[in-house]
Design an enzyme around this catalytic site. Sequence first.
Site, PDB file in Angstrom:
ATOM      1  N   ALA A   1       0.857  -1.197   0.000  1.00  0.00           N
ATOM      2  CA  ALA A   1       0.000   0.000   0.000  1.00  0.00           C
ATOM      3  C   ALA A   1       0.894   1.249   0.000  1.00  0.00           C
ATOM      4  CB  ALA A   1      -0.922  -0.006   1.214  1.00  0.00           C
ATOM      5  N   ARG A   2       1.961   1.193   0.772  1.00  0.00           N
ATOM      6  CA  ARG A   2       2.878   2.346   0.843  1.00  0.00           C
ATOM      7  C   ARG A   2       3.550   2.581  -0.516  1.00  0.00           C
ATOM      8  NH1 ARG A   2       3.552   3.185   6.100  1.00  0.00           N
ATOM      9  NH2 ARG A   2       5.209   4.695   5.786  1.00  0.00           N
TER      10      ARG A   2
ATOM     11  N   SER B   1      -8.102   1.283   7.495  1.00  0.00           N
ATOM     12  CA  SER B   1      -7.259   0.313   8.174  1.00  0.00           C
ATOM     13  C   SER B   1      -8.089  -0.356   9.254  1.00  0.00           C
ATOM     14  CB  SER B   1      -6.065   1.050   8.798  1.00  0.00           C
ATOM     15  OG  SER B   1      -5.356   0.191   9.660  1.00  0.00           O
ATOM     16  N   ARG B   2      -7.561  -1.479   9.793  1.00  0.00           N
ATOM     17  CA  ARG B   2      -8.255  -2.109  10.916  1.00  0.00           C
ATOM     18  C   ARG B   2      -8.144  -1.240  12.155  1.00  0.00           C
ATOM     19  NH1 ARG B   2      -4.974  -7.431  10.993  1.00  0.00           N
ATOM     20  NH2 ARG B   2      -3.443  -5.816  10.554  1.00  0.00           N
TER      21      ARG B   2
ATOM     22  N   TYR C   1     -12.468  -1.122   7.304  1.00  0.00           N
ATOM     23  CA  TYR C   1     -12.620  -1.232   5.850  1.00  0.00           C
ATOM     24  C   TYR C   1     -14.059  -0.899   5.452  1.00  0.00           C
ATOM     25  CZ  TYR C   1      -8.201  -3.876   6.273  1.00  0.00           C
ATOM     26  OH  TYR C   1      -6.922  -4.285   6.540  1.00  0.00           O
TER      27      TYR C   1
ATOM     28  N   HIS D   1      -8.475 -11.075   0.241  1.00  0.00           N
ATOM     29  CA  HIS D   1      -8.788 -10.341  -0.992  1.00  0.00           C
ATOM     30  C   HIS D   1     -10.247 -10.467  -1.409  1.00  0.00           C
ATOM     31  CE1 HIS D   1      -4.366 -10.035  -2.631  1.00  0.00           C
ATOM     32  NE2 HIS D   1      -4.536  -9.414  -1.478  1.00  0.00           N
TER      33      HIS D   1
ATOM     34  N   LYS E   1      -2.296  -8.760  -6.423  1.00  0.00           N
ATOM     35  CA  LYS E   1      -2.033 -10.147  -6.794  1.00  0.00           C
ATOM     36  C   LYS E   1      -1.613 -10.908  -5.558  1.00  0.00           C
ATOM     37  CE  LYS E   1       1.848 -10.488  -6.195  1.00  0.00           C
ATOM     38  NZ  LYS E   1       2.755 -10.280  -5.025  1.00  0.00           N
TER      39      LYS E   1
ATOM     40  N   ARG F   1       5.175 -16.261  11.700  1.00  0.00           N
ATOM     41  CA  ARG F   1       3.945 -15.452  11.778  1.00  0.00           C
ATOM     42  C   ARG F   1       3.799 -14.507  10.591  1.00  0.00           C
ATOM     43  NH1 ARG F   1       5.670 -13.183  17.288  1.00  0.00           N
ATOM     44  NH2 ARG F   1       7.488 -13.289  15.955  1.00  0.00           N
TER      45      ARG F   1
ATOM     46  N   ASP G   1       2.522 -15.423  -3.971  1.00  0.00           N
ATOM     47  CA  ASP G   1       3.216 -14.148  -3.830  1.00  0.00           C
ATOM     48  C   ASP G   1       4.169 -13.855  -4.973  1.00  0.00           C
ATOM     49  OD1 ASP G   1       4.457 -11.891  -2.035  1.00  0.00           O
ATOM     50  OD2 ASP G   1       2.790 -12.818  -0.978  1.00  0.00           O
TER      51      ASP G   1
HETATM   52  N1  NAP Z   1       2.452  -5.448  -6.587  1.00  0.00           N
HETATM   53  C1  NAP Z   1       3.536  -5.654  -5.857  1.00  0.00           C
HETATM   54  O1  NAP Z   1       4.650  -5.306  -6.241  1.00  0.00           O
HETATM   55  C2  NAP Z   1       3.386  -6.303  -4.523  1.00  0.00           C
HETATM   56  C3  NAP Z   1       4.451  -6.314  -3.629  1.00  0.00           C
HETATM   57  C4  NAP Z   1       4.269  -6.863  -2.368  1.00  0.00           C
HETATM   58  C5  NAP Z   1       3.050  -7.418  -2.024  1.00  0.00           C
HETATM   59  N2  NAP Z   1       2.032  -7.415  -2.922  1.00  0.00           N
HETATM   60  C6  NAP Z   1       0.714  -7.994  -2.591  1.00  0.00           C
HETATM   61  O2  NAP Z   1       0.043  -7.065  -1.742  1.00  0.00           O
HETATM   62  C7  NAP Z   1      -0.715  -7.740  -0.745  1.00  0.00           C
HETATM   63  C8  NAP Z   1      -0.258  -7.272   0.635  1.00  0.00           C
HETATM   64  O3  NAP Z   1       1.109  -7.515   0.773  1.00  0.00           O
HETATM   65  P1  NAP Z   1       2.050  -6.636   1.734  1.00  0.00           P
HETATM   66  O4  NAP Z   1       3.429  -7.117   1.496  1.00  0.00           O
HETATM   67  O5  NAP Z   1       1.741  -5.211   1.592  1.00  0.00           O
HETATM   68  O6  NAP Z   1       1.562  -7.170   3.151  1.00  0.00           O
HETATM   69  P2  NAP Z   1       1.694  -6.461   4.561  1.00  0.00           P
HETATM   70  O7  NAP Z   1       2.853  -5.539   4.567  1.00  0.00           O
HETATM   71  O8  NAP Z   1       1.618  -7.533   5.573  1.00  0.00           O
HETATM   72  O9  NAP Z   1       0.384  -5.564   4.662  1.00  0.00           O
HETATM   73  C9  NAP Z   1      -0.899  -6.130   4.599  1.00  0.00           C
HETATM   74  C10 NAP Z   1      -1.901  -5.180   5.250  1.00  0.00           C
HETATM   75  O10 NAP Z   1      -3.159  -5.828   5.209  1.00  0.00           O
HETATM   76  C11 NAP Z   1      -3.908  -5.500   6.373  1.00  0.00           C
HETATM   77  N3  NAP Z   1      -4.374  -6.736   7.024  1.00  0.00           N
HETATM   78  C12 NAP Z   1      -5.660  -7.113   7.160  1.00  0.00           C
HETATM   79  N4  NAP Z   1      -5.766  -8.264   7.783  1.00  0.00           N
HETATM   80  C13 NAP Z   1      -4.523  -8.658   8.095  1.00  0.00           C
HETATM   81  C14 NAP Z   1      -3.997  -9.777   8.772  1.00  0.00           C
HETATM   82  N5  NAP Z   1      -4.789 -10.733   9.280  1.00  0.00           N
HETATM   83  N6  NAP Z   1      -2.673  -9.861   8.921  1.00  0.00           N
HETATM   84  C15 NAP Z   1      -1.873  -8.926   8.405  1.00  0.00           C
HETATM   85  N7  NAP Z   1      -2.312  -7.818   7.747  1.00  0.00           N
HETATM   86  C16 NAP Z   1      -3.632  -7.693   7.608  1.00  0.00           C
HETATM   87  C17 NAP Z   1      -2.999  -4.678   7.267  1.00  0.00           C
HETATM   88  O11 NAP Z   1      -3.393  -3.328   7.113  1.00  0.00           O
HETATM   89  P3  NAP Z   1      -4.215  -2.564   8.285  1.00  0.00           P
HETATM   90  O12 NAP Z   1      -3.518  -2.924   9.558  1.00  0.00           O
HETATM   91  O13 NAP Z   1      -4.077  -1.168   7.894  1.00  0.00           O
HETATM   92  O14 NAP Z   1      -5.627  -3.058   8.241  1.00  0.00           O
HETATM   93  C18 NAP Z   1      -1.615  -4.872   6.716  1.00  0.00           C
HETATM   94  O15 NAP Z   1      -0.799  -3.763   6.860  1.00  0.00           O
HETATM   95  C19 NAP Z   1      -0.515  -9.219  -1.037  1.00  0.00           C
HETATM   96  O16 NAP Z   1      -1.553  -9.637  -1.867  1.00  0.00           O
HETATM   97  C20 NAP Z   1       0.802  -9.291  -1.803  1.00  0.00           C
HETATM   98  O17 NAP Z   1       0.915 -10.391  -2.687  1.00  0.00           O
HETATM   99  C21 NAP Z   1       2.172  -6.859  -4.152  1.00  0.00           C
END
Ligand code: NAP
Length: 327
Positions: free
Chosen positions: A14-15, A33-34, A55, A76, A94, A160, A175
Amino acid sequence: MTVRWGVIGTGGIARSFVGDCTAAGVEFVAVGSRTLESARSFAAEFGIPRAHGSYADLVADDEVDAVYVATPHSRHAEDALLAIAAGKHVLVEKAFTITADEARRVVDAARRADVAVMEAMWTRFLPQMAMVREVVAEGRIGRVRLVEATHHQALPDDPRHRLNDPALGGGAMLDLGIYPISFAVDVLGIPTSVVAAGTLSEQGVDTQMGLVLTHEGGAQSMLHFGLDLRSPNTASVIGEDGRIDLDSTWFTPTTWRLRDRDGVVVEEFDGREELTGYGHEARAFESMVTSGTHEGGLMDPEETIAIMALMDEARRQVGVRYAADRG
Ligand SMILES: NC(=O)c1ccc[n+]([C@@H]2O[C@H](COP(=O)([O-])OP(=O)(O)OC[C@H]3O[C@@H](n4cnc5c(N)ncnc54)[C@H](OP(=O)(O)O)[C@@H]3O)[C@@H](O)[C@H]2O)c1
């Protein structure tokens, strides 16, 4: 019409997405966010006007037209359906969902609600990929016989962490493997068969996997991915009259060469540029929203569903099961 975006989730991607897209002129009006604290801190960092502590509140925001879902894979479908039920267009990170069944439910719901839906496979939107498609379509490497691509990263081994946790849809394929799989399908179409071999972690997710895909006409894709090793992450598209070699890291803006059948370089390309793919992807999605076409284009939902079905089959073969497999 300007598309006003809301974001679900405040994690790593997201960042990156919001940072890059803001620089590319995309308008973010709200984040959910949660926890309100995390939403507020994200909103402050990226200059987003409204922060929501759930959300549900984010999707209920009247000023949001399109929602970007950036949560773990296991959420998702649920998060996309929440946004669709509120009448929002939805761009879903994705891998689109955990299973093909979930993907079909999301796409059907989007069609019923007449909103745009797309998997955020940003690599497809890179200008370098448009050039690769063009070189192949012009027949400059002849009939394509083989796609080779890898995606390896040495990622945290914390059990975890979402990547290692089956409850969050962890594992290398959803992933990382999705990149070479989506690339192979982009070049050669949906395969007619898939053969998979993989190594599983103690928690039961795939730490590495190899796939042999066979496509219409007998062409093949040899793909490998893993979350506990490093490799150059290169890719090649090999035809009867030449080949395309994409350099490390092939799924990001990079350099590549066109070679003739003797391996001699006949043209060099430089796909490095100021934007990452996220800006291109967001703009492509906005065009779907504003034109009212709502699907199709470079990442069609039917192709996303077929890719999810391919991954369901690969997981079945190596023995990775998620809660979503139980329906
Ligand atoms: N396009 C790309 O280049 C790219 C790169 C990396 C990842 N991704 C994809 O993006 C998605 C998220 O990946 P990420 O690396 O950003 O993950 P992440 O850093 O763990 O962030 C996921 C976010 O989802 C929310 N969330 C809701 N339920 C959760 C739970 N049970 N446990 C953990 N987080 C939860 C949290 O936001 P809140 O606390 O704000 O609710 C958390 O910050 C995945 O589908 C991954 O495959 C895409």
